[in-house]
Design a protein around this motif. Structure first.
Motif, PDB file in Angstrom:
ATOM      1  N   ILE A   1       4.109   1.840   3.204  1.00  0.00           N
ATOM      2  CA  ILE A   1       5.244   2.649   2.748  1.00  0.00           C
ATOM      3  C   ILE A   1       4.381   4.113   2.367  1.00  0.00           C
ATOM      4  O   ILE A   1       3.514   4.766   1.939  1.00  0.00           O
ATOM      5  N   SER A   2       5.073   4.732   2.873  1.00  0.00           N
ATOM      6  CA  SER A   2       4.508   6.469   3.267  1.00  0.00           C
ATOM      7  C   SER A   2       5.093   7.916   2.775  1.00  0.00           C
ATOM      8  O   SER A   2       6.726   7.300   2.966  1.00  0.00           O
ATOM      9  N   SER A   3       4.451   8.328   2.045  1.00  0.00           N
ATOM     10  CA  SER A   3       5.703   9.221   1.912  1.00  0.00           C
ATOM     11  C   SER A   3       5.071  10.944   2.696  1.00  0.00           C
ATOM     12  O   SER A   3       4.128  11.093   3.260  1.00  0.00           O
ATOM     13  N   MET A   4       5.922  11.498   3.790  1.00  0.00           N
ATOM     14  CA  MET A   4       5.870  12.477   4.040  1.00  0.00           C
ATOM     15  C   MET A   4       5.701  13.687   3.302  1.00  0.00           C
ATOM     16  O   MET A   4       5.427  13.979   2.530  1.00  0.00           O
ATOM     17  N   GLY A   5       6.417  14.581   3.770  1.00  0.00           N
ATOM     18  CA  GLY A   5       6.106  16.553   3.569  1.00  0.00           C
ATOM     19  C   GLY A   5       7.252  16.324   2.302  1.00  0.00           C
ATOM     20  O   GLY A   5       8.502  16.603   2.212  1.00  0.00           O
ATOM     21  N   ALA A   6       6.493  16.362   0.966  1.00  0.00           N
ATOM     22  CA  ALA A   6       8.235  16.926  -0.394  1.00  0.00           C
ATOM     23  C   ALA A   6       7.418  17.842  -0.451  1.00  0.00           C
ATOM     24  O   ALA A   6       7.975  18.688  -1.615  1.00  0.00           O
ATOM     25  N   ALA A   7       6.528  19.259   0.037  1.00  0.00           N
ATOM     26  CA  ALA A   7       6.131  20.941  -0.763  1.00  0.00           C
ATOM     27  C   ALA A   7       7.789  20.980  -0.096  1.00  0.00           C
ATOM     28  O   ALA A   7       8.217  20.961   1.102  1.00  0.00           O
ATOM     29  N   LYS A   8       7.559  22.525  -0.435  1.00  0.00           N
ATOM     30  CA  LYS A   8       8.549  23.509  -0.011  1.00  0.00           C
ATOM     31  C   LYS A   8      10.375  23.005  -0.200  1.00  0.00           C
ATOM     32  O   LYS A   8      11.055  23.803   0.511  1.00  0.00           O
TER      33      LYS A   8
ATOM     34  N   LEU B   1       9.658   5.499  -3.869  1.00  0.00           N
ATOM     35  CA  LEU B   1       7.860   5.166  -3.488  1.00  0.00           C
ATOM     36  C   LEU B   1       8.244   3.417  -4.466  1.00  0.00           C
ATOM     37  O   LEU B   1       7.892   1.928  -4.410  1.00  0.00           O
ATOM     38  N   CYS B   2       7.943   3.947  -5.894  1.00  0.00           N
ATOM     39  CA  CYS B   2       8.048   2.224  -6.920  1.00  0.00           C
ATOM     40  C   CYS B   2       9.083   1.990  -6.525  1.00  0.00           C
ATOM     41  O   CYS B   2       9.219   0.733  -6.457  1.00  0.00           O
ATOM     42  N   SER B   3      10.166   2.353  -6.225  1.00  0.00           N
ATOM     43  CA  SER B   3      11.840   2.133  -6.435  1.00  0.00           C
ATOM     44  C   SER B   3      11.503   0.957  -5.503  1.00  0.00           C
ATOM     45  O   SER B   3      12.274   0.259  -5.231  1.00  0.00           O
TER      46      SER B   3
ATOM     47  N   VAL C   1       0.938  -0.888   0.235  1.00  0.00           N
ATOM     48  CA  VAL C   1       0.279  -0.253   0.026  1.00  0.00           C
ATOM     49  C   VAL C   1       1.226   1.595   0.126  1.00  0.00           C
ATOM     50  O   VAL C   1       0.972   1.267   0.496  1.00  0.00           O
ATOM     51  N   ILE C   2       0.411   2.429  -1.028  1.00  0.00           N
ATOM     52  CA  ILE C   2       1.443   2.999  -1.236  1.00  0.00           C
ATOM     53  C   ILE C   2       0.593   3.827  -0.908  1.00  0.00           C
ATOM     54  O   ILE C   2      -0.838   4.437  -1.127  1.00  0.00           O
TER      55      ILE C   2
END
Length: 207
Positions: free
Chosen positions: A127-134, A199-201, A105-106
């Motif tokens: 697998i989680s994404s954290m903050g990509a902004a800024k 994430l994909c990798s 699960v992404i």
């Protein structure tokens, strides 16, 4: 052949094709994760989102030329073999949804209560994404445990919420060590897309 060069790179390509992957959120991060998986030959991808494309998405999101269109509908046109679920991801929906058939699960959503619920419900396959902004430097992206993140205010909030709910598992996340710029709602495709690619990798490397 469509995936000939992937087959040359991945010895276990046939097994990779059979993975069943759920992507929660197909904005700037999740959209590129989906594109990467799709172009790598993954045959079973399900994407969940509820939003429509807006003009301010056009600096970083695949499909955002179709302003006013549902993200899931656009992605189904761009990637015909995927499955789509057009729904708002809430803690209540997460509680009732059956995640058992998915290998991974992404988590590419920003809503904090839903993110916490998704992590708790789907660990260890999430697998989680954290903050990509800024941020503007994709070379500062790392994959690590949530407990080892730093320079990421969003990850700090997630860590705090998880601690409060007695979650102490070794959650794997994508984050940036770059200190965020002091601006409002700034975003750069070079970083958000790289989060999705990471994430994909990570999924492909684990198999």
């Amino acid at each position: 052949m469509q995936f000939d060069r992937c087959k040359k790179l991945f010895d276990n390509f046939n097994e990779l094709q059979k993975l069943n992957i759920l992507i929660c959120g197909i904005g700037g991060v999740g959209g590129y994760a989906l594109d990467c998986l799709y172009r790598s030959g993954i045959q079973n991808i399900t994407a969940i989102d509820y939003d429509t494309f807006e003009i301010h998405n056009q600096n970083r999101q695949i499909g955002s030329e179709y302003v006013g269109s549902k993200k899931t509908e656009v992605f189904k046109k761009l990637y015909p073999n995927i499955e789509i679920i057009d729904t708002k991801i809430t803690p209540q929906w997460i509680e009732s949804f059956d995640f058992s058939k998915f290998d991974y699960v992404i988590d590419a959503i920003d809503d904090i209560p839903a993110k916490i619920a998704l992590i708790k419900k789907t660990y260890p396959k999430v697998i989680s994404s954290m903050g990509a902004a800024k941020r503007i430097d994709p070379t500062k992206i790392e994959i690590s445990s949530i407990w080892k993140t730093y320079n990421d205010p969003f990850a700090k909030v997630i860590r705090t919420k998880l601690k409060q709910q007695k979650f102490n598992k070794n959650l794997k996340v994508v984050f940036s060590t770059e200190e965020p710029k002091k601006c409002e709602m700034g975003s750069f495709i070079g970083v958000t897309a790289s989060f999705g690619m990471a994430l994909c990798s990570e999924i492909l490397k684990k198999n």
